[in-house]
Motif scaffolding. Structure first.
Motif, PDB file in Angstrom:
ATOM      1  N   ASP A  48      13.121  37.808   2.234  1.00  0.00           N
ATOM      2  CA  ASP A  48      13.269  38.313   3.598  1.00  0.00           C
ATOM      3  C   ASP A  48      14.390  37.578   4.324  1.00  0.00           C
ATOM      4  O   ASP A  48      15.174  38.190   5.049  1.00  0.00           O
ATOM      5  N   ASP A  49      14.467  36.260   4.146  1.00  0.00           N
ATOM      6  CA  ASP A  49      15.539  35.469   4.760  1.00  0.00           C
ATOM      7  C   ASP A  49      16.909  35.973   4.312  1.00  0.00           C
ATOM      8  O   ASP A  49      17.813  36.157   5.129  1.00  0.00           O
ATOM      9  N   ARG A  52      17.770  39.243   5.957  1.00  0.00           N
ATOM     10  CA  ARG A  52      18.182  39.058   7.352  1.00  0.00           C
ATOM     11  C   ARG A  52      19.589  38.472   7.442  1.00  0.00           C
ATOM     12  O   ARG A  52      20.380  38.857   8.304  1.00  0.00           O
ATOM     13  N   ALA A  56      22.818  40.164   9.235  1.00  0.00           N
ATOM     14  CA  ALA A  56      23.598  39.431  10.236  1.00  0.00           C
ATOM     15  C   ALA A  56      25.064  39.343   9.818  1.00  0.00           C
ATOM     16  O   ALA A  56      25.969  39.485  10.657  1.00  0.00           O
ATOM     17  N   LEU A  88      22.414  35.931  14.297  1.00  0.00           N
ATOM     18  CA  LEU A  88      21.247  35.354  13.638  1.00  0.00           C
ATOM     19  C   LEU A  88      20.788  34.167  14.495  1.00  0.00           C
ATOM     20  O   LEU A  88      21.295  33.054  14.346  1.00  0.00           O
TER      21      LEU A  88
END
Length: 159
Positions: A48-49, A52, A56, A88
């Motif tokens: 998930d990181d 993201r 970004a 972010l």
């Protein structure tokens, strides 16, 4: 006449040992399952990181016409020196080591790669990327622990 049958008022030593063995086996089994599930949760957080971060970076690219410079992820979880604050708000780190994810911009193509080290090397996404060889991982700068990543403009697994 007296009734000669004896009534027991407790468990024998053998019965107690059997019960303790069963409790031990159940404890080990439950502990192993909990550990495995926690590992999968951390791997999910890492994926998930990276998703993201990729989003970004795309927003950053839309605003500037190029991806963030090298070292942009090195200040993870430090909002005071966040170069990506508009895109972010908090740069994520690995949930266990608290080290930043590995970011490698590719100057030749203008793309980039971002890598993480998943705990479960048998994860399907690791083999889908071709990073399932424990001796090489994604072939990142001599670091075989990096076995998962996202990329734009270049393949995730380095040749």
């Amino acid at each position: 006449m007296k009734n000669m049958t004896r009534f027991r008022k407790g468990f024998s030593l053998i019965e107690m040992m059997i019960i303790m063995a069963l409790i031990g086996i159940l404890s080990v089994s439950i502990g192993w399952q909990i550990t495995r599930q926690l590992s999968r949760a951390r791997d999910s957080e890492r994926k998930d990181d990276l998703a993201r971060i990729k989003l970004a970076f795309e927003d950053y690219y839309n605003d500037h016409g190029f991806y963030p410079p090298d070292g942009s992820l090195s200040v993870c979880e430090n909002p005071d020196v966040n170069p990506l604050e508009l895109w972010l708000p908090v740069i994520p780190c690995d949930p266990i080591t608290h080290d930043p994810y590995l970011y490698e911009p590719d100057s030749a193509t203008g793309g980039y790669r971002v890598y993480a080290a998943l705990e479960n090397s048998l994860d399907k996404s690791v083999s889908d990327l071709g990073c399932d060889d424990p001796a090489v991982g994604c072939n990142v700068s001599g670091s075989p622990e990096y076995n998962y990543g996202v990329a734009v403009g270049v393949p995730v697994r380095m040749p």
